[in-house]
Motif scaffolding. Structure first.
Motif, PDB file in Angstrom:
ATOM      1  N   SER A   1      17.534  -4.235   5.316  1.00  0.00           N
ATOM      2  CA  SER A   1      18.250  -4.291   3.812  1.00  0.00           C
ATOM      3  C   SER A   1      18.770  -3.107   3.778  1.00  0.00           C
ATOM      4  CB  SER A   1      16.987  -4.646   2.960  1.00  0.00           C
ATOM      5  OG  SER A   1      16.059  -5.714   3.140  1.00  0.00           O
ATOM      6  N   GLU A   2      19.927  -3.269   2.653  1.00  0.00           N
ATOM      7  CA  GLU A   2      20.780  -2.133   2.270  1.00  0.00           C
ATOM      8  C   GLU A   2      20.737  -1.920   0.908  1.00  0.00           C
ATOM      9  OE1 GLU A   2      24.548  -3.774   3.792  1.00  0.00           O
ATOM     10  OE2 GLU A   2      23.979  -3.807   5.894  1.00  0.00           O
ATOM     11  N   ASP A   3      20.127  -0.723   0.489  1.00  0.00           N
ATOM     12  CA  ASP A   3      20.271  -0.328  -0.732  1.00  0.00           C
ATOM     13  C   ASP A   3      20.002   1.201  -0.965  1.00  0.00           C
ATOM     14  OD1 ASP A   3      19.788  -1.483  -3.528  1.00  0.00           O
ATOM     15  OD2 ASP A   3      18.093   0.180  -3.291  1.00  0.00           O
ATOM     16  N   VAL A   4      20.511   1.953  -1.597  1.00  0.00           N
ATOM     17  CA  VAL A   4      20.493   3.429  -1.769  1.00  0.00           C
ATOM     18  C   VAL A   4      18.926   3.698  -2.192  1.00  0.00           C
ATOM     19  CG1 VAL A   4      22.912   3.707  -2.431  1.00  0.00           C
ATOM     20  CG2 VAL A   4      21.079   3.428  -4.227  1.00  0.00           C
ATOM     21  N   GLY A   5      18.221   2.895  -2.739  1.00  0.00           N
ATOM     22  CA  GLY A   5      16.821   3.194  -3.052  1.00  0.00           C
ATOM     23  C   GLY A   5      15.680   2.581  -2.023  1.00  0.00           C
ATOM     24  N   LEU A   6      16.223   2.366  -0.873  1.00  0.00           N
ATOM     25  CA  LEU A   6      15.202   1.325  -0.178  1.00  0.00           C
ATOM     26  C   LEU A   6      14.155   2.016   0.447  1.00  0.00           C
ATOM     27  CD1 LEU A   6      14.723  -1.484   1.331  1.00  0.00           C
ATOM     28  CD2 LEU A   6      16.066  -0.308   3.099  1.00  0.00           C
ATOM     29  N   ILE A   7      13.002   1.536   0.368  1.00  0.00           N
ATOM     30  CA  ILE A   7      11.715   1.736   1.021  1.00  0.00           C
ATOM     31  C   ILE A   7      11.542   0.683   1.807  1.00  0.00           C
ATOM     32  CG2 ILE A   7       9.514   2.487   1.030  1.00  0.00           C
ATOM     33  CD1 ILE A   7       9.845   4.200  -1.316  1.00  0.00           C
ATOM     34  N   PRO A   8      11.802   0.698   3.225  1.00  0.00           N
ATOM     35  CA  PRO A   8      11.372  -0.563   4.096  1.00  0.00           C
ATOM     36  C   PRO A   8       9.802  -0.782   4.045  1.00  0.00           C
ATOM     37  CG  PRO A   8      12.997   0.659   5.306  1.00  0.00           C
ATOM     38  CD  PRO A   8      12.194   1.398   4.012  1.00  0.00           C
ATOM     39  N   ILE A   9       9.359  -2.002   4.005  1.00  0.00           N
ATOM     40  CA  ILE A   9       7.953  -2.218   4.023  1.00  0.00           C
ATOM     41  C   ILE A   9       7.523  -2.817   5.280  1.00  0.00           C
ATOM     42  CG2 ILE A   9       7.383  -1.978   1.463  1.00  0.00           C
ATOM     43  CD1 ILE A   9       7.473  -4.962   1.426  1.00  0.00           C
ATOM     44  N   CYS A  10       8.446  -3.340   6.075  1.00  0.00           N
ATOM     45  CA  CYS A  10       8.271  -3.934   7.409  1.00  0.00           C
ATOM     46  C   CYS A  10       9.444  -3.701   8.002  1.00  0.00           C
ATOM     47  CB  CYS A  10       7.890  -5.472   7.190  1.00  0.00           C
ATOM     48  SG  CYS A  10       9.040  -6.483   6.205  1.00  0.00           S
ATOM     49  N   ASP A  11       9.312  -3.785   9.506  1.00  0.00           N
ATOM     50  CA  ASP A  11      10.568  -3.341  10.382  1.00  0.00           C
ATOM     51  C   ASP A  11      11.633  -4.432  10.180  1.00  0.00           C
ATOM     52  OD1 ASP A  11       9.178  -1.308  11.162  1.00  0.00           O
ATOM     53  OD2 ASP A  11       8.290  -2.181  12.696  1.00  0.00           O
ATOM     54  N   ALA A  12      11.308  -5.477  10.095  1.00  0.00           N
ATOM     55  CA  ALA A  12      12.304  -6.716  10.039  1.00  0.00           C
ATOM     56  C   ALA A  12      11.801  -7.850   9.305  1.00  0.00           C
ATOM     57  CB  ALA A  12      12.623  -7.378  11.646  1.00  0.00           C
ATOM     58  N   PRO A  13      12.726  -8.596   8.607  1.00  0.00           N
ATOM     59  CA  PRO A  13      12.226  -9.810   7.748  1.00  0.00           C
ATOM     60  C   PRO A  13      11.518 -10.541   8.441  1.00  0.00           C
ATOM     61  CG  PRO A  13      14.642  -9.964   8.060  1.00  0.00           C
ATOM     62  CD  PRO A  13      14.092  -8.592   8.638  1.00  0.00           C
ATOM     63  N   TYR A  14      10.682 -11.362   7.824  1.00  0.00           N
ATOM     64  CA  TYR A  14       9.635 -12.222   8.496  1.00  0.00           C
ATOM     65  C   TYR A  14      10.495 -13.434   9.338  1.00  0.00           C
ATOM     66  CZ  TYR A  14       8.621 -15.456   4.413  1.00  0.00           C
ATOM     67  OH  TYR A  14       8.739 -16.319   3.462  1.00  0.00           O
ATOM     68  N   ASP A  15      11.351 -13.807   8.636  1.00  0.00           N
ATOM     69  CA  ASP A  15      12.012 -14.976   9.471  1.00  0.00           C
ATOM     70  C   ASP A  15      12.539 -14.564  10.794  1.00  0.00           C
ATOM     71  OD1 ASP A  15      12.217 -17.736   8.468  1.00  0.00           O
ATOM     72  OD2 ASP A  15      14.321 -17.521   8.797  1.00  0.00           O
ATOM     73  N   GLU A  16      12.760 -13.465  11.082  1.00  0.00           N
ATOM     74  CA  GLU A  16      13.268 -12.899  12.402  1.00  0.00           C
ATOM     75  C   GLU A  16      11.845 -12.895  13.247  1.00  0.00           C
ATOM     76  OE1 GLU A  16      15.705  -9.471  12.401  1.00  0.00           O
ATOM     77  OE2 GLU A  16      16.928 -10.259  10.912  1.00  0.00           O
ATOM     78  N   VAL A  17      10.951 -12.695  12.777  1.00  0.00           N
ATOM     79  CA  VAL A  17       9.697 -12.355  13.534  1.00  0.00           C
ATOM     80  C   VAL A  17       8.800 -13.771  13.705  1.00  0.00           C
ATOM     81  CG1 VAL A  17       7.639 -11.010  13.866  1.00  0.00           C
ATOM     82  CG2 VAL A  17       9.653 -10.204  12.690  1.00  0.00           C
ATOM     83  N   LEU A  18       8.590 -14.047  12.616  1.00  0.00           N
ATOM     84  CA  LEU A  18       7.723 -15.431  12.195  1.00  0.00           C
ATOM     85  C   LEU A  18       8.612 -16.575  11.547  1.00  0.00           C
ATOM     86  CD1 LEU A  18       4.464 -13.485  11.469  1.00  0.00           C
ATOM     87  CD2 LEU A  18       4.816 -14.660  13.642  1.00  0.00           C
ATOM     88  N   PRO A  19       9.330 -17.310  12.110  1.00  0.00           N
ATOM     89  CA  PRO A  19      10.344 -18.274  11.260  1.00  0.00           C
ATOM     90  C   PRO A  19       9.434 -19.197  10.330  1.00  0.00           C
ATOM     91  CG  PRO A  19      11.111 -18.023  13.827  1.00  0.00           C
ATOM     92  CD  PRO A  19       9.682 -17.532  13.571  1.00  0.00           C
ATOM     93  N   TRP A  20       9.978 -19.091   8.943  1.00  0.00           N
ATOM     94  CA  TRP A  20       9.058 -19.913   8.009  1.00  0.00           C
ATOM     95  C   TRP A  20       8.959 -21.261   8.546  1.00  0.00           C
ATOM     96  CZ3 TRP A  20      10.398 -23.834   4.588  1.00  0.00           C
ATOM     97  CH2 TRP A  20       9.751 -24.077   3.615  1.00  0.00           C
ATOM     98  N   LYS A  21       9.903 -21.910   8.927  1.00  0.00           N
ATOM     99  CA  LYS A  21       9.672 -23.455   9.423  1.00  0.00           C
ATOM    100  C   LYS A  21       8.762 -23.851  10.271  1.00  0.00           C
ATOM    101  CE  LYS A  21      13.862 -23.374  12.308  1.00  0.00           C
ATOM    102  NZ  LYS A  21      15.226 -23.975  12.377  1.00  0.00           N
ATOM    103  N   VAL A  22       8.329 -22.545  11.028  1.00  0.00           N
ATOM    104  CA  VAL A  22       7.345 -22.679  12.152  1.00  0.00           C
ATOM    105  C   VAL A  22       5.940 -22.168  11.654  1.00  0.00           C
ATOM    106  CG1 VAL A  22       6.567 -22.096  14.560  1.00  0.00           C
ATOM    107  CG2 VAL A  22       9.008 -22.592  14.098  1.00  0.00           C
TER     108      VAL A  22
END
Length: 371
Positions: free
Chosen positions: A47-68
Motif C-alpha cells: 500500500s502507499e500512504d504517508v501514514g501507512l503502518i503495514p499489518i501484513c507483508d502483502a495483500p491476502y489476494d496475492e498469498v491466499l486468493p479469495w476465489k480459492v
C-alpha cells in the motif's frame, strides 16, 4: 482528531486501484488530512500512504486468493493475525477514534470490549458475521456504523435506523472534471467479473451500434474469455487496467458511461466519477445506482440489455452541466469527510459522557464511604 483507519487487506491501497473500496480508502485518508486531522492507515504491504503502518507483508489476494480460499481457516488465520497486530498498535496509542474500513467484523467486538470509539463503514451488503457484530453492539453509543446510501438502510431493518449514518462516498471533483470535447464512444470501468456485468455492457453496445471502451482489471479470467472477449469487435475495445489519472480524461470525453452491476451495488463510485466529469450514466436498477444518478442518465431494469441499448441511443438528451452539478452537490470529498466527522464526534462524545458518568459515580461512592 487523531484517527486510525483500518483498510480492507485483500488488495493494496495503491494505484491503479483494484476497486472502489481501495479508491475510497485513499480519498478518505487524504480528505481527513486536508481537513486538519492526523491519520494513520493500517493496511497491507504494497500500500502507499504517508501514514501507512503495514499489518501484513502483502495483500491476502496475492498469498491466499479469495476465489480459492474464501471461507477457509487459512484465510481467517491470515486476516486474524494482521488485524490483531493492528489492534494491539491502536490500543498502545492514543487515537481519538478508529474508522473500521476493513470489512473485518471482529474489530467491532474489540472496540466495544476495550471501550475505543469506533465507526465501521459498510461498503457491501451485510454478511452473516458482520450483521451479528453490528446487531450485538447496536445499543452501544461508542460503536457507530455508516452505510454509503439510503438504499442500504433497508438491509439493516433488524436494528434502529437512527443508529446508522448515511455517508455517501466522495470523489475528487477537482480532478474528475469536464473535458469540453465529447467524442463518439461510451465507457465502462470496473473489475471484470460477472457481478459487474461487463458482458451485458458489451452486448448492449453491440445492439445500440455504439462504440465502447472497457477498462479494468480482469478478476475472472474465464468469464472474460468466454463472455466478454467474443464481443470485442466493431468498436467495442478492452484497454486493460488504468490509473485514475489515465482514466479521467477518457471518462470526461465519453458521450456516456455504462454502469451495469448485477448485484445489490451499495454505491457505485464509477457512476459518481462519471457525473463529476459531466458524463451521463446508463445503469441497471440495482442497489444505490438510481439514488446516485438521479435524473442525470437512465436507469433500466436489471439485466435488461435491450433497455440499456435504447437508453444509450437517447443519452445526448441528458444535460451534461446538470451531471457535473449533481456530483458537486452530493458527492464531493468534502461532503463525505463532513459526514464522517459527524459520526466520529457522536461516538467520541458518547465515550466522554460515559467517562464523566463513571467519574461522578466514583465520587458519589467515595463521599458515601467518608460520610
Amino acid at each position: 482528531m487523531k484517527i486510525a483507519v483500518l483498510a480492507h487487506i485483500r488488495h493494496p491501497i495503491a494505484e491503479p486501484f483494484m476497486g472502489g473500496m481501495e479508491a475510497h480508502c485513499r480519498m478518505l485518508c487524504d480528505g481527513l488530512r486536508a481537513a486538519g486531522h492526523e491519520v494513520t492507515l493500517f493496511a497491507s504491504g504494497r500500500s502507499e500512504d504517508v501514514g501507512l503502518i503495514p499489518i501484513c507483508d502483502a495483500p491476502y489476494d496475492e498469498v491466499l486468493p479469495w476465489k480459492v480460499y474464501r471461507g477457509t481457516p487459512e484465510l481467517a488465520e491470515f486476516q486474524g493475525r494482521a488485524f490483531d497486530r493492528a489492534w494491539e498498535a491502536i490500543k498502545a496509542s492514543d487515537f481519538d477514534v478508529v474508522h473500521n474500513n476493513s470489512l473485518y467484523p471482529a474489530i467491532i467486538d474489540w472496540a466495544a470490549r476495550d471501550r475505543v470509539p469506533c465507526v465501521t463503514s459498510q461498503h457491501v451488503p451485510p454478511f452473516a458475521s458482520m450483521r451479528d457484530a453490528v446487531i450485538s453492539h447496536a445499543v452501544d453509543p461508542i460503536i457507530g456504523t455508516t452505510v454509503t446510501s439510503r438504499s442500504q438502510l433497508e438491509l439493516w431493518d433488524s436494528i434502529p435506523n437512527d443508529s446508522i449514518d448515511v455517508v455517501h462516498n466522495g470523489i475528487r471533483c477537482d480532478q474528475w472534471i469536464p473535458c469540453g470535447r465529447v467524442e463518439d464512444y461510451f465507457v465502462w470501468t470496473g473489475r471484470i467479473t460477472p457481478t459487474k456485468g461487463t458482458a451485458e455492457a458489451a452486448r448492449a453496445a453491440r445492439i445500440a451500434g455504439a462504440k465502447l471502451k472497457i477498462f479494468g482489471p480482469v478478476e475472472d479470467a474465464r468469464y472474460f474469455t468466454l463472455q466478454v472477449e467474443p464481443h470485442l469487435t466493431d468498436g467495442i475495445e478492452f484497454h486493460g487496467h488504468r490509473t485514475s489519472e489515465e482514466l479521467r480524461p477518457i471518462v470526461a470525453r465519453a458521450k456516456g458511461a455504462l454502469v451495469t452491476p448485477l448485484w445489490d451495488e451499495p454505491f457505485g463510485l464509477v457512476a459518481a466519477e462519471a457525473l463529476s466529469c459531466g458524463t451521463p450514466v446508463c445503469t441497471f436498477d440495482n442497489g444505490a445506482l438510481a439514488e446516485v444518478i438521479g435524473d442525470c442518465g437512465f436507469v433500466v431494469p436489471s439485466k435488461d440489455v435491450g433497455a440499456l441499448a435504447r437508453a444509450m441511443q437517447s443519452i445526448e438528451a441528458v444535460d451534461r452541466n446538470s451531471c457535473r452539478q449533481r456530483a458537486l452537490t452530493h458527492f464531493s470529498v468534502q461532503s463525505m469527510i463532513e459526514g464522517y466527522e459527524r459520526s466520529y464526534r457522536k461516538v467520541m462524545m458518547a465515550q466522554e459522557l460515559q467517562a464523566a458518568s463513571a467519574l461522578a459515580s466514583n465520587h458519589s461512592r467515595t463521599a458515601a464511604l467518608l460520610a
